[in-house]
Scaffold this motif. Structure first.
Motif, PDB file in Angstrom:
ATOM      1  N   LEU A  70      56.396  39.578  38.969  1.00  0.00           N
ATOM      2  CA  LEU A  70      55.835  38.346  38.427  1.00  0.00           C
ATOM      3  C   LEU A  70      55.802  38.316  36.905  1.00  0.00           C
ATOM      4  O   LEU A  70      55.489  37.277  36.317  1.00  0.00           O
ATOM      5  CB  LEU A  70      54.415  38.127  38.964  1.00  0.00           C
ATOM      6  CG  LEU A  70      54.319  37.886  40.472  1.00  0.00           C
ATOM      7  CD1 LEU A  70      52.870  37.628  40.863  1.00  0.00           C
ATOM      8  CD2 LEU A  70      55.203  36.718  40.900  1.00  0.00           C
ATOM      9  N   GLU A 125      55.239  33.327  45.417  1.00  0.00           N
ATOM     10  CA  GLU A 125      55.039  33.006  44.003  1.00  0.00           C
ATOM     11  C   GLU A 125      56.263  33.311  43.143  1.00  0.00           C
ATOM     12  O   GLU A 125      56.465  32.689  42.094  1.00  0.00           O
ATOM     13  CB  GLU A 125      53.847  33.803  43.438  1.00  0.00           C
ATOM     14  CG  GLU A 125      52.517  33.510  44.104  1.00  0.00           C
ATOM     15  CD  GLU A 125      51.406  34.373  43.524  1.00  0.00           C
ATOM     16  OE1 GLU A 125      51.548  34.813  42.366  1.00  0.00           O
ATOM     17  OE2 GLU A 125      50.424  34.627  44.241  1.00  0.00           O
ATOM     18  N   ARG A 151      51.800  38.650  49.066  1.00  0.00           N
ATOM     19  CA  ARG A 151      51.238  37.624  48.180  1.00  0.00           C
ATOM     20  C   ARG A 151      52.250  37.180  47.136  1.00  0.00           C
ATOM     21  O   ARG A 151      52.297  36.010  46.746  1.00  0.00           O
ATOM     22  CB  ARG A 151      49.975  38.181  47.502  1.00  0.00           C
ATOM     23  CG  ARG A 151      49.335  37.216  46.509  1.00  0.00           C
ATOM     24  CD  ARG A 151      47.981  37.737  46.045  1.00  0.00           C
ATOM     25  NE  ARG A 151      48.051  39.117  45.613  1.00  0.00           N
ATOM     26  CZ  ARG A 151      48.494  39.503  44.398  1.00  0.00           C
ATOM     27  NH1 ARG A 151      48.928  38.605  43.543  1.00  0.00           N
ATOM     28  NH2 ARG A 151      48.496  40.778  44.068  1.00  0.00           N
TER      29      ARG A 151
END
Length: 549
Positions: free
Chosen positions: A58, A110, A106
């Motif tokens: 990320l 994203e 998770r």
């Protein structure tokens, strides 16, 4: 990047995959390990944690790796495989593996958005994205290898293909070279030395007392560097302690020698004002050369502080001073919050690449081409300012009537994009081109454009039939296809403001236009009005069926 522990880890991962019948994406796993090692202080497999994966996928990947958003699942899958490997080889325990898997679950939804977020891009990714992802295959650019022979070049990343560049005229370049403040100060120093009968040291360097006097009398910074530059570029000739005032050298020869001096000699920061920047000056100038556009100062700062290691040195970078110094040296020009190469620097690097044996193509002068050459050159991709200059230069060599006749004649029967360029340029012309434009009323594809051109100038023109109006609507949208593929969001915004209404879209399938299906499919994907988008998709289906039939 790929240090010894990473090589061993990937070898072990491949062996583990073969032994367990598991498919292993070794390249993606290597990239994960490489970036973990370089940016997250991971020095062995056991150093991986759930936080490592979160930072990698990320933060690091969006900043460093040129990858489309749809590639995210492949990267996450490789990370999951790596977790399985770490657990089974007892590099991590069961609780850590569970935390890692929860983190990856998770992250997966994203990551595509993170990869697509241009605000997260780092310097190298931003620059090479602008040039095309292929340019990044080999990593950051490097200066010439020290062991490269004259006329040869190594296979380092800096040898990736260079883009064609437009060079200014030699007359303009020579005039600019005479005005470079750095060289002006060097010439002043040489004249001062000669006028005073001063001599350098036995090795040709400036004497300390002369440097101090020159600093006081001429108000120049670092006279010793200026003298060294003058000697190396031919502004002055020395032999031992003797100084010879020879003929004035060619200013472009002096400039070419200045650029080579800048990138090859260790001047301790004399060019940029920063020792570390000077050490990487070739890499920095090479990136500017490849981008061929002004680069925002924050992007330059990130590159200097991160990509070439200034941050690792703990150095404080005064980028304002670096920009000012490189502008003083004639290498960069400063805009409103941007930096870019000067035309002189572009020419100097072009000459330097030739010395290094690198193919540095020169973009043709489109203003001197025929209509076909102009259109093909513009289609090949030219910076907006350069394209504007080329078009203006091309038109200045012809009367409006000649320009219209050549341009429209060159695209009779051509694809819509080429036709669009010609029509757009002809649209700049005044009523003097009437006779030439009127001559294309019998050309089925150019007739609608000719009628529109005549009508817009209040000249007598036939009335377009409904079918011709519909054909022209498809043709004008076909012109936008390449730009729409590159920036679909901008195209969607334009269509929301001025797109065709649903009842027009519904009839477009009837148009005998080679791009009708592509245009309708694009509208079906892009139109924000759901009813209009649905009409476009239905019309595209009919158009495909019509083509098959």
């Amino acid at each position: 990047m790929s240090i010894e522990w990473v090589n061993r880890a990937i070898d072990d991962l491949r062996a583990w995959g073969r032994a367990h019948g598991r498919e292993v994406d070794a390249d993606e796993a290597r990239l994960l390990c490489d970036y973990a090692s370089d940016y997250l202080d991971v020095n062995e497999l056991g150093d991986f944690t759930s936080v490592t994966f979160e930072e990698l996928l990320l933060n690091i990947y969006p900043r460093k790796v040129i990858a489309p958003p749809e590639s995210a699942p492949e990267t996450v899958a490789a990370a999951r495989t790596l977790v399985d490997f770490l657990l089974e080889t007892e590099e991590i325990g069961g609780k850590m593996a569970a935390r890692m898997r929860a983190t990856l679950d998770r992250i997966e939804p994203e990551m595509p958005a993170a990869l697509a977020d241009t605000s997260r891009f780092g310097m190298a990714k931003s620059l090479f994205s602008a040039m095309g992802a292929d340019s990044l295959d080999a990593g950051e650019d490097s200066p010439p290898a020290e062991d490269a022979q004259e006329g040869e070049y190594c296979e380092c990343p800096g040898c990736s293909p260079l883009p064609p560049v437009r060079l200014a005229s030699r007359e303009a370049l020579a005039e600019a070279a005479l005005r470079v403040p750095l060289l002006t100060d060097a010439r002043r120093l040489v004249q001062w030395m000669l006028a005073g009968g001063r001599t350098p040291t036995r090795k040709g360097a400036l004497r300390v007392r002369d440097a101090a006097e020159a600093n006081a009398q001429l108000a120049v910074g670092d006279p010793a560097f200026l003298w060294d530059l003058a000697v190396h570029t031919g502004l002055v000739e020395t032999e031992g302690a003797a100084v010879f005032d020879g003929d004035d050298p060619d200013p472009l020869e002096v400039w070419a020698a200045t650029v080579r001096f800048a990138v090859e000699k260790d001047t301790g920061g004399a060019f940029s004002g920063d020792r570390l920047v000077d050490e990487e000056l070739y890499t920095l100038l090479d990136l500017f050369y490849r981008v061929q556009a002004p680069v925002p100062v924050p992007v330059v700062r990130e590159y200097l502080e991160d990509e070439i290691g200034l941050a690792d040195e703990g150095a404080e970078l005064d980028l304002e001073e670096v920009g000012r110094r490189l502008a003083y040296c004639g290498l960069l020009s400063r805009g409103e919050g941007t930096l870019e190469l000067t035309p002189l620097a572009v020419w100097g690097l072009h000459e330097l690449y030739d010395v290094f044996g690198i193919d540095a193509p020169e973009a043709p002068d489109l203003a001197a081409a025929d209509a076909t050459g102009l259109i093909e050159g513009l289609l090949a991709g030219v910076l907006p300012d350069v394209a504007e200059s080329d078009i203006a230069g091309w038109l200045s060599r012809r009367s409006p009537a000649e320009a219209a006749a050549e341009l429209l004649g060159a695209v009779s029967g051509a694809p819509a994009v080429a036709r669009g360029i010609a029509v757009t340029i002809v649209d700049r012309l005044g009523a003097e081109a009437e006779e030439s434009v009127r001559g294309f009323l019998e050309d089925a594809e150019l007739r609608p454009h000719a009628v529109h051109w005549l009508s817009a100038r209040g000249l007598a023109a036939p009335t377009l039939t409904p079918d011709e109006v519909l054909w022209m609507s498809v043709d004008m949208l076909a012109l936008a296809l390449p730009a729409a593929e590159e920036d679909p969001e901008a195209f969607a915004e334009n269509m929301a403001a001025s797109g065709p209404p649903s009842h027009v879209i519904e009839e477009m399938w009837r148009v005998d236009h080679p791009d009708a299906v592509d245009v309708l499919e694009l509208l079906g994907r892009s139109l924000p009005d759901q009813n209009a988008a649905k009409a476009a998709r239905k019309a595209a289906f009919k158009a495909r069926s019509r083509a098959i039939g």
